[in-house]
Design a protein around this motif. Structure first.
Motif, short mmCIF file in Angstrom:
data_model
loop_
_atom_site.label_atom_id
_atom_site.label_comp_id
_atom_site.label_asym_id
_atom_site.label_seq_id
_atom_site.Cartn_x
_atom_site.Cartn_y
_atom_site.Cartn_z
N ASP A 1 0.83 -1.21 0.00
CA ASP A 1 0.00 0.00 0.00
C ASP A 1 0.86 1.26 0.00
N LEU B 1 -9.72 -10.50 -8.69
CA LEU B 1 -8.79 -9.39 -8.89
C LEU B 1 -8.87 -8.83 -10.31
N LYS B 2 -8.60 -7.54 -10.45
CA LYS B 2 -8.41 -6.93 -11.76
C LYS B 2 -6.91 -6.83 -12.04
N LYS B 3 -6.58 -6.65 -13.30
CA LYS B 3 -5.17 -6.58 -13.69
C LYS B 3 -4.43 -5.51 -12.88
N GLU C 1 -4.03 -5.50 -9.63
CA GLU C 1 -4.48 -5.48 -8.24
C GLU C 1 -3.85 -6.61 -7.44
N TYR C 2 -3.80 -6.39 -6.11
CA TYR C 2 -3.36 -7.45 -5.19
C TYR C 2 -4.39 -7.60 -4.09
N THR C 3 -4.39 -8.75 -3.45
CA THR C 3 -5.38 -9.00 -2.39
C THR C 3 -5.15 -8.07 -1.20
N LYS C 4 -6.23 -7.47 -0.74
CA LYS C 4 -6.13 -6.52 0.36
C LYS C 4 -6.20 -7.19 1.73
N GLN D 1 -1.11 -11.20 -6.42
CA GLN D 1 -1.25 -10.08 -7.35
C GLN D 1 -1.55 -10.65 -8.74
#
Length: 262
Positions: free
Chosen positions: A157, A200-202, A204-207, A220
């Motif tokens: 982040d 996930l979208k391109k 993005e990584y898991t929050k 990711q």
């Protein structure tokens, strides 16, 4: 000059050395110091060599004969020294005999229970259905504790690079590649991983950490593309092998349930 593979199957070698009585019941192929080498043994050795790519010609037969003569000489010397009477040697001989019998039985069983093309096609359609229509290029970081995964997400982040953080991953196959994984469908992964990946979208990584039996993942998604499965003919050999393995496992389970073990 043809070079005989003198390190042929240990199972066949065990039979050659350990079965002089059985050899006498078959047609002798050759005699060594008055002891016969059976035609059956010769044929088995020839078949073993041919299976390894040796040409079936006079040179092969001469080389096999010489090898069998040498083995018989050594086996006779071993018996003179009493090795065939030793408990551990007798155990190894029995295991070798069992292995040859089991291999022959299972080979025949698989041939006689070969799945039809219709059965294989049904299995192919089932597997193809589980793959979905998309495959994903992803990377992950695997850690043991949830708090460690949360710390990694916090660093992401703040802008730290995923590839740099991946060096602390517990997955040795991907950590040196920045956590990068091969193109795969979600079904190729354990369910929690695959489910998280599809959300996930391109880029993005898991929050939140993704828990699996291996630990906690941070995932990711690098890219995705339509999945083009291999054709039925391309994977037919693998499907046949898988079907045969399942048949053998089923047979063993059934025999074990019926077996009386004391």
């Amino acid at each position: 000059m043809f070079k005989l593979n003198t390190l042929a199957s240990v199972l066949i070698a065990g039979s050659l050395i350990s079965t002089p009585v059985l050899a006498q019941k078959a047609k002798p192929f050759a005699m060594v110091n008055g002891q016969p080498i059976s035609q059956n043994v010769f044929d088995a050795f020839i078949a073993e060599q041919k299976a390894q790519g040796a040409p079936d010609n006079a040179e092969l037969k001469a080389a096999v004969k010489e090898e069998l003569v040498r083995r018989e000489m050594l086996a006779q010397e071993a018996r003179k020294k009493g090795f065939d009477k030793k408990n551990e040697i007798q155990g190894q001989i029995e295991l070798a005999r069992q292995s040859v019998l089991i291999r022959a039985f299972l080979s025949d069983y698989v041939r006689s229970h070969a799945p039809s093309d219709a059965q294989l096609k049904a299995e192919y359609d089932l597997l193809k259905g589980t793959m979905g229509g998309t495959e994903y290029k992803s990377r992950h970081i695997l850690v043991e504790k949830e708090e460690d995964a949360k710390a990694i997400i916090a660093k992401l982040d703040k802008g730290e690079k995923f590839a740099t953080l991946a060096k602390q991953s517990l997955d040795p196959g991907s950590k040196e590649r920045g956590g990068e994984l091969d193109w795969s469908s979600p079904s190729a992964y354990v369910p929690p991983f695959g489910e998280a990946l599809t959300k996930l979208k391109k880029g993005e990584y898991t929050k939140t950490p993704v828990k699996s039996d291996f630990g906690y993942h941070v995932i990711q998604l690098d890219d995705s593309r339509p999945l083009t499965p291999p054709s039925f003919e391309e994977v037919k050999p693998q499907l046949q092998q898988r079907a045969s393995q399942m048949q053998v496992e089923k047979l063993v389970r059934e025999l074990r349930e019926k077996a009386k073990v004391e």
